[in-house]
Design an enzyme around this catalytic site. Structure first.
Site, mmCIF file in Angstrom:
data_model
loop_
_atom_site.group_PDB
_atom_site.id
_atom_site.type_symbol
_atom_site.label_atom_id
_atom_site.label_comp_id
_atom_site.label_asym_id
_atom_site.label_seq_id
_atom_site.Cartn_x
_atom_site.Cartn_y
_atom_site.Cartn_z
ATOM 1 C CB THR A 43 -0.961 -0.099 1.107
ATOM 2 O OG1 THR A 43 -1.853 -1.015 1.265
ATOM 3 C CG2 THR A 43 -1.700 1.103 1.248
ATOM 4 C CB SER A 89 2.665 -7.821 1.557
ATOM 5 O OG SER A 89 1.401 -7.596 2.343
ATOM 6 C CB THR A 122 -0.022 -3.433 6.259
ATOM 7 O OG1 THR A 122 -1.155 -3.260 5.676
ATOM 8 C CG2 THR A 122 0.694 -2.067 6.395
ATOM 9 C CG ASP A 123 -2.960 -7.180 3.138
ATOM 10 O OD1 ASP A 123 -3.103 -6.403 3.955
ATOM 11 O OD2 ASP A 123 -3.206 -7.480 2.063
#
EC number: 3.5.1.1
Length: 362
Positions: A43, A89, A122-123
């Site tokens: 992101t 990610s 961030t995932d």
């Protein structure tokens, strides 16, 4: 030769994602430390259709774009970068993580760099952070930064997160603290931290273990001296270049009416060399499923780790069946990585039990 092979592998991965490759910045300020930034996408490197778009965006910025958007970085450190990949990610795997590991290891082994920064989605950030924390052999810091809003959003959080990550990596206060995650002014342990909310800016937390420190008014502050977490263990993967050498470990999720044959499929059809169970409560599994699991263990002798599907808590050894292993404080995704590293390192069942027991503090 390994450095050349690692660079070529990184360039291949980056080229396959359409990312610009490598840049060494020639103008150096001798009074500042040098930091190497590794871009992976996410992101923080994404663009939306409008300034109000916070969903449905796509990766479209390079790590150089991110650096150029924060001119004040030049006041903190001399920066070089390597674009390892440029994807969300959720698409990362060991094909990306292995060259990332080698790139960081080689940078930190050099006198040229004081630390490393990774820009990351961030995932699955917590998985990469955990992996690097267990495998990077250096007192120099690694700081992972991401964003919950794309770069085009009003009040995007990525630029400040990147600025803070570089500041943390450049600070002597960060020595000996391993891999850290920084978002939203918080400095958190790569070993413990988990993404707790799918949307909130303040999403990365380790509720039971707490934060390492914070970033305030352009200062890096830590709550206590450097210390390794209970259960931390270094794994030497310096000779690892082929992702297929990492044993397959599959996570299975507990629910009412669970099909007990899923674990059989995972082992017999998918070739799993280890299983992590995201159990209900403190790692419990269905009665029928537990019978099948034990039969499978007796037939194949593969490690079966009981973790939990809840956001926090622990699975102590006494809460796992006698043949199985309790994950301690680790969630399923981190348990998977730890088990993979144990298996790659050739650990037997007793050694694996000991490693996971250490995470519980035993």
């Amino acid at each position: 030769m390994r450095s050349l092979n690692t660079l070529l592998l990184s360039l291949f991965v980056a080229m396959s994602s359409g990312a610009p490759l490598l840049k060494i910045r020639e103008e150096k300020n001798s009074s500042l430390p040098s930091i190497k930034i590794f871009g992976t996408g996410g992101t923080i490197a994404s663009k939306g259709s409008t300034s109000a778009t916070t969903a449905g965006y796509s990766v479209g910025l390079t790590v150089n774009d991110l650096i150029e958007a924060v001119p004040s970085l030049a006041e903190k450190a001399n920066l070089d970068y390597l674009q390892v990949s440029n994807v969300g990610s959720n698409s990362l795997n060991y094909t990306h993580l292995i060259p990332l590991y080698h790139g960081i290891s080689e940078a930190l082994a050099s006198d040229d760099y004081a630390g490393a920064v990774v820009t990351h989605g961030t995932d699955t950030m917590e998985e990469t952070a955990f992996f690097l924390d267990l495998t990077i052999n250096s007192e120099k810091p690694v700081c992972i930064a991401g964003a919950m809003r794309p770069a085009t959003a009003t009040s995007a959080d990525g630029p400040m997160n990147l600025y803070q990550a570089v500041s943390i990596a450049a600070s002597e206060k960060s020595l000996g603290r391993g891999t850290m995650i920084t978002l939203n002014d918080r400095i958190a342990s790569g070993f413990w931290t988990t993404k707790m909310n799918a949307n909130s800016l303040d999403t990365f937390r380790a509720d039971e273990q707490g934060y390492l420190g914070y970033f305030s008014n352009d200062d890096v502050e830590f709550y206590y001296p450097p210390v390794k977490p209970n259960g931390w263990q270094f794994f030497d993967i310096s000779n690892l270049t082929d992702p297929s050498e990492i044993p397959e470990v599959i996570i299975l999720y507990s629910y009412q009416g669970l099909n007990p044959e899923l674990i059989v499929k995972a082992v017999k059809d998918l070739g799993a060399k280890g299983i992590v169970l995201a159990g209900s409560g403190a790692g419990s599994w269905t009665a029928t499923g537990s019978i099948v699991n034990e039969q499978l263990y007796e037939e194949y002798g593969i490690p079966i780790v009981h973790s939990r599907r809840t956001a926090d808590g622990t699975v102590p050894p006494d809460d796992a069946p006698e043949y199985a292993i309790g994950s301690g404080y680790l969630n399923p995704q981190k348990s998977r990585i730890l088990l993979q590293l144990c298996l790659y390192s050739g650990y037997g069942m007793d050694q694996i039990r000991s490693v996971f027991s250490g995470v519980y503090g035993g």
